[in-house]
Write an enzyme that holds these catalytic residues in place. Structure first.
Site, PDB file in Angstrom:
ATOM      1  N   ASP A  34      -1.690  -0.792   6.067  1.00 20.20           N
ATOM      2  CA  ASP A  34      -1.866  -0.058   7.321  1.00 20.20           C
ATOM      3  C   ASP A  34      -3.322   0.275   7.604  1.00 20.20           C
ATOM      4  OD1 ASP A  34      -1.949   3.449   6.932  1.00 20.20           O
ATOM      5  OD2 ASP A  34      -2.162   2.015   5.295  1.00 20.20           O
TER       6      ASP A  34
ATOM      7  N   ASP B 181       0.861  -1.168   0.000  1.00 18.62           N
ATOM      8  CA  ASP B 181       0.000   0.000   0.000  1.00 18.62           C
ATOM      9  C   ASP B 181       0.907   1.231   0.000  1.00 18.62           C
ATOM     10  OD1 ASP B 181      -2.429   1.598   0.522  1.00 18.62           O
ATOM     11  OD2 ASP B 181      -1.540   1.855   2.507  1.00 18.62           O
TER      12      ASP B 181
END
Length: 200
Positions: free
Chosen positions: A174, A16
């Site tokens: 996250d 990500d």
């Protein structure tokens, strides 16, 4: 490299962007809050922080569904304004060094991809200011898929771009939405938050 970030026997690493590869949380919040303000919407940072896996457009749509009479928000205009505001601060964005170390350690030995709910223009512009330039074999963003996270589309497209079966990939994430998306794609996932938030 921290042991908790080691990818084990994975054959490809998917990362990500916001909050994982880069520490952009406050810059993203400020850009979105400022873009929403002209429409009379006050964005609570705690609410925003809990939804970081959503794309900007999806976040505006969620806000528009909260029952506020001002909810007829022009999604595309707000997202474009948010992106402009964020890009004005792009040079100030910094890497998460613990995750950057994973990228550095495996560049050239494993295929690496960025798989983000962010916009391609924003990611590529920000990347020019960072030591990530040229390290990823693929960059897949919300622009290339029909559904954003928590749907698995972004991760599946990234795996296909690398030519590695999903079950042999590992995702660094996250957000709850991103972790859900990785699981839906049948990929192992490492939640970087215990490391990146400890480092603050």
């Amino acid at each position: 490299m921290l042991p908790e970030l080691h990818p084990g026997r994975a054959e490809a690493l998917l990362f990500d962007w916001d909050g994982t590869l880069v520490d952009s949380q406050y810059a993203n919040y400020r850009a979105m809050a400022d873009a929403l303000a002209p429409y009379g919407v006050t964005l609570d940072q705690e609410w925003f922080d809990a939804r970081t896996g959503l794309s900007s457009a999806d976040m505006v749509r969620v806000l528009a569904q909260r029952g506020d009479p001002r909810a007829a928000l022009p999604v595309e205009e707000i997202v474009a304004d948010r992106d402009r505001r964020f890009l004005a601060d792009a040079a100030r964005i910094r890497v998460h060094p613990e995750v950057a170390e994973v990228v550095s350690a495996h560049h050239g030995t494993l295929p690496l991809a960025v798989a983000s709910g962010g916009a391609r223009l924003v990611i590529e512009t920000t990347m020019r200011h960072l030591p990530y330039q040229g390290l990823f074999s693929a960059v897949v963003t919300r622009d290339e898929v029909r559904r954003g996270k928590p749907a698995p589309d972004i991760f599946l497209r990234a795996a296909a771009a690398l030519g590695v079966p999903p079950e042999r990939c590992i995702v660094y994430e996250d957000s709850d939405e991103g972790i859900e998306a990785a699981h839906a794609a049948r990929m192992a996932v490492i939640d970087v938050r215990p490391v990146t938030r400890r480092a603050r």
